[in-house]
Design a protein around this motif. Structure first.
Motif, PDB file in Angstrom:
ATOM      1  N   PHE A  23      28.274  64.491  37.966  1.00 10.28           N
ATOM      2  CA  PHE A  23      28.412  64.273  40.026  1.00 10.28           C
ATOM      3  C   PHE A  23      26.742  63.958  40.857  1.00 10.28           C
ATOM      4  CE2 PHE A  23      29.785  64.031  44.261  1.00 10.28           C
ATOM      5  CZ  PHE A  23      30.387  62.701  43.994  1.00 10.28           C
ATOM      6  N   LEU A  24      26.512  62.885  40.890  1.00 12.42           N
ATOM      7  CA  LEU A  24      25.006  63.325  41.419  1.00 12.42           C
ATOM      8  C   LEU A  24      24.479  62.500  42.610  1.00 12.42           C
ATOM      9  CD1 LEU A  24      22.150  65.207  41.577  1.00 12.42           C
ATOM     10  CD2 LEU A  24      21.597  63.172  40.223  1.00 12.42           C
ATOM     11  N   ASP A  25      24.947  62.733  44.127  1.00 15.91           N
ATOM     12  CA  ASP A  25      24.274  61.804  44.771  1.00 15.91           C
ATOM     13  C   ASP A  25      25.705  61.011  45.206  1.00 15.91           C
ATOM     14  OD1 ASP A  25      22.091  63.636  45.207  1.00 15.91           O
ATOM     15  OD2 ASP A  25      20.794  61.522  43.652  1.00 15.91           O
ATOM     16  N   GLY A  26      26.312  61.591  44.693  1.00 16.77           N
ATOM     17  CA  GLY A  26      27.518  60.329  45.832  1.00 16.77           C
ATOM     18  C   GLY A  26      28.125  59.516  44.181  1.00 16.77           C
ATOM     19  N   THR A  27      27.913  59.325  42.293  1.00 13.69           N
ATOM     20  CA  THR A  27      27.558  58.579  41.935  1.00 13.69           C
ATOM     21  C   THR A  27      27.852  58.915  40.506  1.00 13.69           C
ATOM     22  OG1 THR A  27      24.976  58.116  41.414  1.00 13.69           O
ATOM     23  CG2 THR A  27      26.169  56.811  42.469  1.00 13.69           C
ATOM     24  N   ALA A  76      26.533  51.467  26.086  1.00  8.42           N
ATOM     25  CA  ALA A  76      26.655  51.158  28.034  1.00  8.42           C
ATOM     26  C   ALA A  76      26.606  49.435  27.943  1.00  8.42           C
ATOM     27  CB  ALA A  76      24.925  51.719  27.608  1.00  8.42           C
ATOM     28  N   LEU A  77      26.134  48.848  27.165  1.00  8.59           N
ATOM     29  CA  LEU A  77      26.401  47.386  26.756  1.00  8.59           C
ATOM     30  C   LEU A  77      28.125  47.085  27.438  1.00  8.59           C
ATOM     31  CD1 LEU A  77      23.197  45.987  25.649  1.00  8.59           C
ATOM     32  CD2 LEU A  77      24.117  46.015  27.304  1.00  8.59           C
ATOM     33  N   ARG A  78      29.022  47.781  26.705  1.00 12.71           N
ATOM     34  CA  ARG A  78      30.244  47.365  26.831  1.00 12.71           C
ATOM     35  C   ARG A  78      30.677  47.552  27.733  1.00 12.71           C
ATOM     36  NH1 ARG A  78      31.600  49.350  20.852  1.00 12.71           N
ATOM     37  NH2 ARG A  78      29.759  49.280  20.034  1.00 12.71           N
ATOM     38  N   ILE A  79      30.755  48.920  28.521  1.00 12.81           N
ATOM     39  CA  ILE A  79      31.497  49.086  29.933  1.00 12.81           C
ATOM     40  C   ILE A  79      29.723  48.735  31.258  1.00 12.81           C
ATOM     41  CG2 ILE A  79      31.697  51.606  31.503  1.00 12.81           C
ATOM     42  CD1 ILE A  79      30.300  53.007  28.818  1.00 12.81           C
ATOM     43  N   PRO A  80      31.137  47.282  31.738  1.00 10.03           N
ATOM     44  CA  PRO A  80      30.847  46.745  33.183  1.00 10.03           C
ATOM     45  C   PRO A  80      30.517  47.049  33.878  1.00 10.03           C
ATOM     46  CG  PRO A  80      32.713  46.083  32.628  1.00 10.03           C
ATOM     47  CD  PRO A  80      32.227  47.259  31.368  1.00 10.03           C
ATOM     48  N   PHE A  81      30.838  48.436  34.004  1.00  8.61           N
ATOM     49  CA  PHE A  81      30.094  48.584  35.813  1.00  8.61           C
ATOM     50  C   PHE A  81      29.157  50.306  35.111  1.00  8.61           C
ATOM     51  CE2 PHE A  81      33.648  51.267  34.037  1.00  8.61           C
ATOM     52  CZ  PHE A  81      33.235  52.532  33.697  1.00  8.61           C
ATOM     53  N   LEU A  82      28.443  49.772  34.355  1.00 13.40           N
ATOM     54  CA  LEU A  82      27.444  51.165  34.236  1.00 13.40           C
ATOM     55  C   LEU A  82      25.722  50.035  35.285  1.00 13.40           C
ATOM     56  CD1 LEU A  82      27.658  52.761  31.137  1.00 13.40           C
ATOM     57  CD2 LEU A  82      28.474  53.349  33.251  1.00 13.40           C
ATOM     58  N   VAL A  83      25.222  51.176  34.989  1.00 11.80           N
ATOM     59  CA  VAL A  83      24.070  50.330  35.950  1.00 11.80           C
ATOM     60  C   VAL A  83      23.027  51.655  34.955  1.00 11.80           C
ATOM     61  CG1 VAL A  83      22.309  49.311  37.664  1.00 11.80           C
ATOM     62  CG2 VAL A  83      24.914  49.342  37.603  1.00 11.80           C
ATOM     63  N   TYR A  84      21.622  50.570  35.046  1.00 10.77           N
ATOM     64  CA  TYR A  84      20.686  51.206  34.365  1.00 10.77           C
ATOM     65  C   TYR A  84      19.517  51.619  35.351  1.00 10.77           C
ATOM     66  CZ  TYR A  84      16.584  53.732  31.931  1.00 10.77           C
ATOM     67  OH  TYR A  84      15.477  54.190  30.901  1.00 10.77           O
ATOM     68  N   ASP A  85      18.996  52.963  35.582  1.00  9.14           N
ATOM     69  CA  ASP A  85      18.900  53.678  37.014  1.00  9.14           C
ATOM     70  C   ASP A  85      17.184  53.979  36.195  1.00  9.14           C
ATOM     71  OD1 ASP A  85      16.804  54.667  38.786  1.00  9.14           O
ATOM     72  OD2 ASP A  85      19.249  56.311  39.543  1.00  9.14           O
ATOM     73  N   LYS A  86      16.394  53.557  36.609  1.00  5.16           N
ATOM     74  CA  LYS A  86      14.946  53.096  35.988  1.00  5.16           C
ATOM     75  C   LYS A  86      13.671  55.136  36.337  1.00  5.16           C
ATOM     76  CE  LYS A  86      12.496  50.023  38.370  1.00  5.16           C
ATOM     77  NZ  LYS A  86      12.249  48.243  38.211  1.00  5.16           N
ATOM     78  N   ARG A  87      14.995  55.335  37.971  1.00  3.65           N
ATOM     79  CA  ARG A  87      13.818  56.250  38.110  1.00  3.65           C
ATOM     80  C   ARG A  87      14.566  57.043  37.089  1.00  3.65           C
ATOM     81  NH1 ARG A  87      17.164  55.851  43.682  1.00  3.65           N
ATOM     82  NH2 ARG A  87      18.890  55.169  42.626  1.00  3.65           N
ATOM     83  N   VAL A  88      15.201  57.810  36.638  1.00  2.79           N
ATOM     84  CA  VAL A  88      16.066  58.622  36.097  1.00  2.79           C
ATOM     85  C   VAL A  88      15.918  58.690  34.227  1.00  2.79           C
ATOM     86  CG1 VAL A  88      17.069  59.951  37.805  1.00  2.79           C
ATOM     87  CG2 VAL A  88      17.892  58.252  36.673  1.00  2.79           C
ATOM     88  N   SER A  89      15.997  57.259  34.416  1.00  7.10           N
ATOM     89  CA  SER A  89      16.030  56.594  32.859  1.00  7.10           C
ATOM     90  C   SER A  89      17.425  57.331  32.223  1.00  7.10           C
ATOM     91  CB  SER A  89      15.172  57.853  31.731  1.00  7.10           C
ATOM     92  OG  SER A  89      13.601  57.431  32.323  1.00  7.10           O
ATOM     93  N   ALA A  90      18.638  57.138  32.817  1.00  3.45           N
ATOM     94  CA  ALA A  90      19.752  57.458  32.890  1.00  3.45           C
ATOM     95  C   ALA A  90      21.319  55.889  33.585  1.00  3.45           C
ATOM     96  CB  ALA A  90      20.171  58.894  33.133  1.00  3.45           C
ATOM     97  N   PHE A  91      21.642  56.119  32.824  1.00  2.92           N
ATOM     98  CA  PHE A  91      23.085  54.735  33.549  1.00  2.92           C
ATOM     99  C   PHE A  91      23.472  55.615  34.702  1.00  2.92           C
ATOM    100  CE2 PHE A  91      22.012  53.422  29.903  1.00  2.92           C
ATOM    101  CZ  PHE A  91      22.038  51.635  29.643  1.00  2.92           C
ATOM    102  N   ARG A  92      23.791  54.826  35.558  1.00  6.47           N
ATOM    103  CA  ARG A  92      25.169  55.581  36.834  1.00  6.47           C
ATOM    104  C   ARG A  92      25.989  54.381  36.952  1.00  6.47           C
ATOM    105  NH1 ARG A  92      22.510  59.018  40.647  1.00  6.47           N
ATOM    106  NH2 ARG A  92      20.595  59.409  40.283  1.00  6.47           N
ATOM    107  N   ALA A  93      27.352  54.986  37.876  1.00  5.90           N
ATOM    108  CA  ALA A  93      28.669  53.825  37.817  1.00  5.90           C
ATOM    109  C   ALA A  93      29.372  54.808  39.308  1.00  5.90           C
ATOM    110  CB  ALA A  93      29.519  54.460  36.387  1.00  5.90           C
ATOM    111  N   GLU A  94      29.364  54.162  40.138  1.00  7.81           N
ATOM    112  CA  GLU A  94      30.490  54.187  41.062  1.00  7.81           C
ATOM    113  C   GLU A  94      31.567  55.732  40.864  1.00  7.81           C
ATOM    114  OE1 GLU A  94      31.709  51.437  43.023  1.00  7.81           O
ATOM    115  OE2 GLU A  94      30.260  50.189  43.968  1.00  7.81           O
ATOM    116  N   ALA A  95      31.207  56.490  41.491  1.00 12.71           N
ATOM    117  CA  ALA A  95      32.770  58.060  41.247  1.00 12.71           C
ATOM    118  C   ALA A  95      33.798  57.608  40.675  1.00 12.71           C
ATOM    119  CB  ALA A  95      32.387  58.931  42.220  1.00 12.71           C
ATOM    120  N   ILE A  96      34.491  56.099  41.581  1.00 10.88           N
ATOM    121  CA  ILE A  96      35.235  55.765  41.432  1.00 10.88           C
ATOM    122  C   ILE A  96      35.950  55.666  39.794  1.00 10.88           C
ATOM    123  CG2 ILE A  96      34.894  53.296  41.540  1.00 10.88           C
ATOM    124  CD1 ILE A  96      37.660  53.046  43.580  1.00 10.88           C
ATOM    125  N   HIS A  97      34.866  55.169  39.285  1.00  8.57           N
ATOM    126  CA  HIS A  97      35.073  55.065  38.010  1.00  8.57           C
ATOM    127  C   HIS A  97      35.331  55.672  37.275  1.00  8.57           C
ATOM    128  CE1 HIS A  97      34.723  50.483  38.644  1.00  8.57           C
ATOM    129  NE2 HIS A  97      33.235  50.627  39.116  1.00  8.57           N
TER     130      HIS A  97
END
Length: 69
Positions: free
Chosen positions: A11-15, A26-47
């Motif tokens: 959990f980092l910065d609300g996500t 990752a492609l099978r999980i529709p709520f993930l978004v790639y964050d190139k700033r940290v070279s990782a995927f993010r999702a809203e914490a609700i998920h």
């Protein structure tokens, strides 16, 4: 959907920050978004629950560092 990468959920910065996740998973999980700033995927914490259940059901090995929140 098994993986040999060390997948971590944090959990980092609300996500959720998911590191070590391969693109094929990752492609099978529709709520993930790639964050190139940290070279990782993010999702809203609700998920969080949905993500953990998906990993458990698909036997994906992961470390959960977000469960304390």
């Amino acid at each position: 959907m098994e993986s040999t990468n060390e997948i971590q959920i944090r959990f980092l910065d609300g996500t959720l920050l998911i590191t070590g996740l391969t693109e094929d998973i990752a492609l099978r999980i529709p709520f993930l978004v790639y964050d190139k700033r940290v070279s990782a995927f993010r999702a809203e914490a609700i998920h969080y629950r949905e993500l953990v259940e998906l990993f458990v059901n698909e036997k994906v090995v992961y470390t959960d560092n977000a469960k304390e929140y």
